[in-house]
Write a protein that holds these residues in place. Sequence first.
Motif: not given
Length: 496
Positions: A284-294
């Motif tokens: 679950g640690v990575y669940d809330d990491v903001v996705p990388l945008t272009e």
Amino acid sequence: MGPPFHITMLFILSLLSLLSDPVFLTPIQNDAVFHYINDQQNEYIQRLKNWVAIESDSSDPSKRDQVNQMMEITKDYILNIGGEVEMAKIGEQEYSPGVKLPLPPVILAQIGNDKDKPTVCFYGHMDVQPAKKDDGWKTEPYTLQETNGNLFGRGTSDDKGQVLALLHAVESVKKFGLPVNVKLVIEGMEEVGSQGLEKLVEDKKDTFFSDVDYIVVTDTPWLSTKPGITYGARGNCYFMLEVEGAKRDLHSGGFGGTVYEAMSDLIYLLGQLVDVKGKILIPGVYDDVVPLTEQEKELYKNLEFSLDDMQADTGVKQLLHDTKAKILMHRWRYPSLSIHGIEGAFSGSGTKTVIPAKVIAKFSIRQVPNMNPSLIEKQVTDYLENKFSERNSPNKMKVSMVIGAQPWIADMNGPLYVAARNAVTKVFNTDADMIRAGGTIPIAKRFEEILGKPVMLLGIGGSDDAPHGQNEKISKYNYIEGTKLYASFLQEIPLV
């Protein structure tokens, strides 16, 4: 036939009036400020030498008088350049039961009070990390020494040199017309946690800070030799993991092979936290990491950064990732877990054959925007309790989170950042690197939360300044050109 004489004169007078208004600084005035700064270089270096000589180590109670002296000298200089200063008291610090010392006052200063001008508040600090020649310094840490274009000494980069560059810039621009109101928050306890500062900011929210439009922290380095503007920082969740077995330390000759050893349990648990490539294994640690945008991905392409330089500087044979973008992303925008040490274990020289009764491991997770420290605490605790249960050891285990500092990220397209980027271009003739800090800068987040104002980190430190280590320095180039950067920035703020 031209316009009537009186109309021509009115136009000229109006133009002169416009140009004389400091909000509309002309390129000639901009150049004049830079020439003035160049002419004052020796004075600026001498002042830094005088300030470095004061051993304002906030971690040492015996040097508290020198921290206070540093605050007084800073106050005197601000008064000398036309500022108004309040020395705000923030209470006492308890070093041990029954032993208290007054905390150094916080400088709250103001230069200019024109309601028609924007107000920018700068933050910095005058205390330093401990330093001794015996620690491995090539020079006396509290004696400024110039070598090969670098100014060596404790506090040259963190943060006396950066604060002085700002104050010199304010003084320089003020001589030609200061187009903004400047406020200053300068403390003497940053290196030991800024005790009392947050409450002071809250208490002064509706008075000293009521008219502040922007907040700038002057205590950060660049990523490389290219100027950088910092728009984000990771948070920090710091954990203590304790395992207790016997009621006292045991001899391995008499008890080895007969008891469940606390150290073995602890090492097992630490081995379950992260894999060999640095991936955190806690669910679950990575669940809330903001996705990388272009758009964000594009930022990394032009950043000035060398993997070879990083390897040479750290002395490591191989990095976890093989591209500049991946390294910087895992340094800035992805969480990481690091194990820092074990308390209670035998760590001295020799061959003591002890089985420790109780050991405490220290590790931290640098979290990124959208990650919640409270949730991380629960995820870590649940995971370690499950792993310890699977081990089926009769020993006692306890997990506690002792720090829960939040990450911070700003809108790098806001007016404050536009002004800073314009200033970088005018001084250095290049675009600024837009960077994040891999570490944690709690004051930036707290300023933003308490005051609700845009925050930016605009430092002038070099990437190799070693601010907490031996042979701390700031290059003369960064010190003088950084002064011009702050001067140009002050002139850019009203234009955005």
